[in-house]
Structure formats: C-alpha cells, structure tokens
Scaffold this motif. Structure first.
Motif, PDB file in Angstrom:
ATOM      1  N   THR A  52       0.838  -1.211   0.000  1.00 58.88           N
ATOM      2  CA  THR A  52       0.000   0.000   0.000  1.00 58.88           C
ATOM      3  C   THR A  52       0.867   1.252   0.000  1.00 58.88           C
ATOM      4  N   ARG A  53       0.475   2.196  -0.824  1.00 57.62           N
ATOM      5  CA  ARG A  53       1.157   3.502  -0.854  1.00 57.62           C
ATOM      6  C   ARG A  53       0.100   4.579  -0.573  1.00 57.62           C
ATOM      7  N   ALA A  54       0.383   5.453   0.382  1.00 57.41           N
ATOM      8  CA  ALA A  54      -0.565   6.504   0.790  1.00 57.41           C
ATOM      9  C   ALA A  54       0.014   7.884   0.493  1.00 57.41           C
ATOM     10  N   GLY A  55      -0.885   8.855   0.367  1.00 61.01           N
ATOM     11  CA  GLY A  55      -0.483  10.241   0.163  1.00 61.01           C
ATOM     12  C   GLY A  55      -1.220  11.157   1.124  1.00 61.01           C
ATOM     13  N   ILE A  56      -0.593  12.285   1.442  1.00 61.14           N
ATOM     14  CA  ILE A  56      -1.177  13.286   2.337  1.00 61.14           C
ATOM     15  C   ILE A  56      -1.078  14.643   1.649  1.00 61.14           C
ATOM     16  N   VAL A  57      -2.157  15.428   1.738  1.00 57.91           N
ATOM     17  CA  VAL A  57      -2.139  16.783   1.194  1.00 57.91           C
ATOM     18  C   VAL A  57      -2.816  17.723   2.191  1.00 57.91           C
ATOM     19  N   THR A  58      -2.200  18.883   2.429  1.00 60.87           N
ATOM     20  CA  THR A  58      -2.786  19.902   3.306  1.00 60.87           C
ATOM     21  C   THR A  58      -3.150  21.116   2.463  1.00 60.87           C
ATOM     22  N   CYS A  59      -4.361  21.642   2.676  1.00 62.36           N
ATOM     23  CA  CYS A  59      -4.879  22.697   1.796  1.00 62.36           C
ATOM     24  C   CYS A  59      -5.479  23.845   2.606  1.00 62.36           C
ATOM     25  N   GLY A  60      -5.647  24.996   1.938  1.00 59.04           N
ATOM     26  CA  GLY A  60      -6.302  26.147   2.551  1.00 59.04           C
ATOM     27  C   GLY A  60      -5.391  26.922   3.465  1.00 59.04           C
ATOM     28  N   GLY A  61      -5.996  27.734   4.339  1.00 55.45           N
ATOM     29  CA  GLY A  61      -5.229  28.568   5.256  1.00 55.45           C
ATOM     30  C   GLY A  61      -4.575  27.748   6.357  1.00 55.45           C
ATOM     31  N   LEU A  62      -3.589  28.354   6.998  1.00 53.03           N
ATOM     32  CA  LEU A  62      -2.908  27.661   8.093  1.00 53.03           C
ATOM     33  C   LEU A  62      -3.828  27.511   9.296  1.00 53.03           C
ATOM     34  N   CYS A  63      -3.481  26.550  10.130  1.00 54.43           N
ATOM     35  CA  CYS A  63      -4.258  26.241  11.327  1.00 54.43           C
ATOM     36  C   CYS A  63      -3.336  25.499  12.286  1.00 54.43           C
ATOM     37  N   PRO A  64      -3.337  25.829  13.564  1.00 47.37           N
ATOM     38  CA  PRO A  64      -2.507  25.079  14.501  1.00 47.37           C
ATOM     39  C   PRO A  64      -2.829  23.587  14.463  1.00 47.37           C
ATOM     40  N   GLY A  65      -1.795  22.756  14.371  1.00 48.68           N
ATOM     41  CA  GLY A  65      -1.996  21.314  14.406  1.00 48.68           C
ATOM     42  C   GLY A  65      -1.807  20.594  13.094  1.00 48.68           C
ATOM     43  N   LEU A  66      -1.572  21.300  12.002  1.00 54.65           N
ATOM     44  CA  LEU A  66      -1.410  20.633  10.714  1.00 54.65           C
ATOM     45  C   LEU A  66      -0.244  19.651  10.735  1.00 54.65           C
ATOM     46  N   ASN A  67       0.884  20.070  11.283  1.00 54.70           N
ATOM     47  CA  ASN A  67       2.035  19.171  11.339  1.00 54.70           C
ATOM     48  C   ASN A  67       1.785  17.986  12.264  1.00 54.70           C
ATOM     49  N   ASN A  68       0.998  18.205  13.318  1.00 58.51           N
ATOM     50  CA  ASN A  68       0.644  17.094  14.202  1.00 58.51           C
ATOM     51  C   ASN A  68      -0.140  16.034  13.445  1.00 58.51           C
ATOM     52  N   VAL A  69      -1.077  16.480  12.611  1.00 57.56           N
ATOM     53  CA  VAL A  69      -1.889  15.543  11.829  1.00 57.56           C
ATOM     54  C   VAL A  69      -1.007  14.775  10.845  1.00 57.56           C
ATOM     55  N   ILE A  70      -0.124  15.491  10.147  1.00 58.63           N
ATOM     56  CA  ILE A  70       0.785  14.833   9.199  1.00 58.63           C
ATOM     57  C   ILE A  70       1.610  13.761   9.910  1.00 58.63           C
ATOM     58  N   ARG A  71       2.170  14.129  11.049  1.00 56.82           N
ATOM     59  CA  ARG A  71       3.026  13.205  11.802  1.00 56.82           C
ATOM     60  C   ARG A  71       2.247  11.968  12.261  1.00 56.82           C
ATOM     61  N   SER A  72       1.063  12.167  12.824  1.00 63.44           N
ATOM     62  CA  SER A  72       0.292  11.037  13.341  1.00 63.44           C
ATOM     63  C   SER A  72      -0.248  10.152  12.223  1.00 63.44           C
ATOM     64  N   LEU A  73      -0.615  10.750  11.082  1.00 59.44           N
ATOM     65  CA  LEU A  73      -1.011   9.937   9.932  1.00 59.44           C
ATOM     66  C   LEU A  73       0.137   9.014   9.532  1.00 59.44           C
ATOM     67  N   PHE A  74       1.329   9.588   9.408  1.00 56.99           N
ATOM     68  CA  PHE A  74       2.475   8.783   8.996  1.00 56.99           C
ATOM     69  C   PHE A  74       2.809   7.699  10.022  1.00 56.99           C
ATOM     70  N   LEU A  75       2.871   8.074  11.289  1.00 51.13           N
ATOM     71  CA  LEU A  75       3.271   7.106  12.314  1.00 51.13           C
ATOM     72  C   LEU A  75       2.290   5.928  12.411  1.00 51.13           C
ATOM     73  N   GLU A  76       0.996   6.218  12.283  1.00 51.63           N
ATOM     74  CA  GLU A  76       0.016   5.131  12.339  1.00 51.63           C
ATOM     75  C   GLU A  76       0.153   4.218  11.116  1.00 51.63           C
ATOM     76  N   LEU A  77       0.325   4.809   9.951  1.00 52.76           N
ATOM     77  CA  LEU A  77       0.511   4.029   8.735  1.00 52.76           C
ATOM     78  C   LEU A  77       1.791   3.196   8.802  1.00 52.76           C
ATOM     79  N   HIS A  78       2.870   3.825   9.243  1.00 54.22           N
ATOM     80  CA  HIS A  78       4.195   3.205   9.204  1.00 54.22           C
ATOM     81  C   HIS A  78       4.381   2.165  10.307  1.00 54.22           C
ATOM     82  N   HIS A  79       4.117   2.545  11.545  1.00 53.86           N
ATOM     83  CA  HIS A  79       4.396   1.661  12.673  1.00 53.86           C
ATOM     84  C   HIS A  79       3.260   0.676  12.960  1.00 53.86           C
ATOM     85  N   ALA A  80       2.019   1.179  12.976  1.00 57.77           N
ATOM     86  CA  ALA A  80       0.900   0.313  13.350  1.00 57.77           C
ATOM     87  C   ALA A  80       0.514  -0.651  12.236  1.00 57.77           C
ATOM     88  N   TYR A  81       0.554  -0.162  10.973  1.00 53.35           N
ATOM     89  CA  TYR A  81       0.105  -1.001   9.861  1.00 53.35           C
ATOM     90  C   TYR A  81       1.235  -1.524   8.986  1.00 53.35           C
TER      91      TYR A  81
END
Length: 420
Positions: free
Chosen positions: A59-88
């Motif tokens: 499986t290959r996944a992609g992430i895209v962030t759009c629109g104006g900035l908002c606190p927490g965007l990098n947190n979401v990117i990091r947790s998406l990756f860690l769950e995909l990479h380590h858990a699955y």
C-alpha cells in the motif's frame, strides 16, 4: 449514513482490537418527549476494523494539506504517517507539496517521501511542512497522477473547499474503477464544520486570541479613554471570538456574524460604546472578520481562490467609524487596533489540540486501511465518526444566538441585548 467501501476486506488487521461497522452514533442525543418522533441521522463509529481492504505491505498513501494555516497541521501529518508506518506497516507515504496544486505534476514540485526522521519534530512547529495553497486542481490530471504513482489512499486535510475537492477525487476515481480511498481530516480554525464538535486548532486559537485580548485590555486601561479593538478569525461563525471572550473576561463588546448589530441610533453599538467610555474611560472590543458585513455598501461579492466570499474589512471599518463618531461627540479617544489573525493561525498546537490531532489522524488511517472512501472524520458526543463527504459539504455550523455559548458571552461582557 452509509459509507462507501472499495470492496471485500480480505486482510487481517495488525491492530489488536477492532470496531464493528454496526456500531452507530446518533446525531442528537437529547430526547424531548414532547416532540414528535422522527428518524434521526446515525453515523458509523470510527476505529480499527478487524479486516482490511488494503494489504499494508503493498500500500502507498499520500497526504495533502490545503487552505489557510491552522494550529496542528504538522501534528496531523506526523500522526497519519506514524500510524501508517508503525501500526500497519504501510510500504510508503508521500507528502504532496503545496496543497491540491501538488497533485498536478506540472507544477514541478515532487512529493516528499515521509520517514520517521522527517516527521520527528514537526509537531513542535506551526504551519505545515508540506506547504499549502488555495484553489482547485484539474481532477482528471490529479487522479492520473495518483494512479501513475500507485497511490491507494489519499488523506485530504482541510476545510469545506478541500473536502469538496476530495469528493471530486473520490467520484473521478470511482468512475474509472480505480480503488482509491479518499479520507478527509476536517481543518478550520473557525470551528464551523458540521458534525464536528471541535475542530483541531480551535482551542489553540482561543488560547492565543485570549492573550491578545488581555494585552488589548492593558493598552486600553493605560490611557484615558483607551479603546482596544481586536479583529479575529470567523468568516461565517463567531466561535473563536466567543471562546476567547469567555476565556479572557476583559472584553466589553463581542461582535459575531450570527448576531447582526446596528452602529447608529440610541440603541446602536456606538451609543453603547460612548456610555462605556463616559463611565469607565476604557473599553475592549473584539469582532469576528465576518461580522457586520451588512453595514457595507452592496456591490459585487468577491471570492478567494477556494470559492469563499471575501469579507470586507470590518476591523478597519469599525476603527474609522469609532474615530469619526467620537470626534463628532467631542470626546477624545485613543484607539489601539490589533489584527493578530496570521499570528494566531500559524501558532503551534497546544497540548489539547495535539491530542485531538492525533486522534483525528489515527481514525482516518483506520478508515482508509479498511477500504472506506468518500468520507471525512467527524467528532460528536466525544466519539469519532465517519461522515460522507457530500453530507458534510452540504452543511455549515454556526453559533445559535439563543445558545448557552452566546449567553456566556453576554454575561462575560455585560453587553446584554444586542445593538438594534
């Protein structure tokens, strides 16, 4: 509210527990015996499923962030990756750069191959390491690119415009018979997403904004007839203004898009502000960017690249109106005008939002790996849920002027009945 599944789930999940598709969360948990019975919306409960549609090793996944900035965007990117990479144990995760424009290879920006080293400290930073943009992308070209790169899953992190774009990606992939899981993570600092009690970044914004309001109060009380005027985010909803007002407790006037107000007349805002200045010699005003738009002369509405109506600048309008009014009343005032919007939205997430980001992201990964598509992760009644993109994009959340929240604002400010 049934969620589309790409096909039969054949692969055993590596997660040690699972949630059944049969578990539902009702939209309304308040029962009024006096009201006639009616059919209520119910939503799938989010969480890991026992069986997966995608084989993690392929499986290959992609992430895209759009629109104006908002606190927490990098947190979401990091947790998406860690769950995909380590858990699955997903094979590869790509970060598409520059918002939806990054899905078009013609823009020249190659996606980033995410690694544990790349995401190690990004949650400590504001902004988004993937970059962002407003505006659409050619959907056919974007899907061509995703198919060419072997992307099985795409996570769209953004507001309503972003999720509408995600729906188009989902529909185009389905039309072509390509099994693409499109899962949205709702992002808006305004907290105006339907079926989401609290969007990530909102509490950080409230915290940062309340500090600004306290500083505006310090400025106002340090001079005779000082007026602190602060403009905050809130295109269609005043949740940030309301939250910051109640948190700060130093605001005298809070102006929201949901509660119309008049400037002039004996019961208007300017008369109330004059009474405050005459009796207390200082005032703090906070206004949402979308408030008071009916006070401007009607002309052609302009939209930004995301299709949102661009609000006229109510902050500058109020400053000029206040200056003119008090000059006419022969009352000298000192106005300190503050617009901290870009500072607030580019802040790093606080601990409360960091936790929320993590749970949104992990819920999104669980849904995608199970082959669910065309959905956004919602959050109601302290539970994460699956919401069809089309349903979410069809609604907006705003503050009820009769709600407990607005009554709390009135109590904190003492402004009572709105200006008419």
């Amino acid at each position: 509210m049934n969620i589309t599944v790409l096909g039969e789930t054949k692969f055993a999940s590596p997660i040690g527990h699972s949630v059944s598709d049969d578990l539902r969360i009702p939209e309304n948990i308040i029962i009024d015996p006096a009201s006639p019975a009616k059919e209520e919306l119910t939503f799938e409960l989010a969480g890991p499923r026992a069986k997966l549609f995608f084989d993690p090793a392929n499986t290959r996944a992609g992430i895209v962030t759009c629109g104006g900035l908002c606190p927490g965007l990098n947190n979401v990117i990091r947790s998406l990756f860690l769950e995909l990479h380590h858990a699955y144990g997903v094979k590869e995760v790509l970060g598409f750069r520059g918002g939806y424009q990054g899905l078009d290879p013609a823009n020249g920006k190659e996606p980033i191959i995410l690694t544990p080293e790349f995401v190690h400290n990004i949650h400590k930073e504001g902004g988004t390491v993937l970059g962002t943009s407003r505006g659409p992308v050619n959907i056919q070209v974007a899907v061509d690119n995703l198919i060419l790169r072997g992307i099985n899953i795409i996570f769209t992190v953004g507001g309503d415009g972003t999720q509408r774009g995600g729906n188009e990606l989902f529909q185009e992939a389905r039309k072509r018979g390509h099994p693409l899981a499109v899962v949205g993570v709702p992002k808006t600092i305004d907290n105006d997403v339907a079926f989401v009690t609290r969007t990530f970044g909102y509490m950080t914004a409230v915290s940062e904004a309340s500090r600004v309001l306290s500083n505006a109060h310090n400025e106002a009380i340090s001079v005779q007839n000082g007026i602190g005027l602060v403009k905050l985010m809130g295109r269609n909803a005043g949740f940030v203004v309301a939250g910051a007002t109640v948190a700060c407790q130093d605001v005298n006037f809070a102006l929201l898009p949901e509660v119309p107000f008049k400037l002039d007349g004996p019961n208007g805002f300017l008369a109330a502000l004059k009474e405050r200045i005459v009796h207390r010699a200082h005032a703090v005003i906070v206004v949402a960017e979308g408030a008071g738009q009916d006070l401007f002369a009607a002309d052609e509405l302009k939209k930004d690249d995301s299709g949102n109506i661009k609000a006229k600048d109510i902050g500058l309008f109020l400053r000029e109106s206040i200056e003119k009014y008090f000059k006419g009343e022969n009352i000298p005032v000192v106005i300190r005008y503050i617009d901290p919007s870009y500072i607030v939205r580019s802040s790093a997430a606080n601990s409360e939002d960091a936790i929320l980001c993590d749970m949104f992201a992990r819920s999104a990964v669980h849904a995608a790996m199970a082959g669910k598509t065309g959905l956004v992760i919602g959050y109601m009644h302290d539970r994460f849920i699956h919401v069809p993109i089309e349903l979410l994009a069809s609604r907006k959340k705003s503050m009820d002027p009769h709600s407990f929240q607005w009554k709390a604002v009135q109590a904190a400010t003492g402004q009572g009945v709105q200006f008419k």
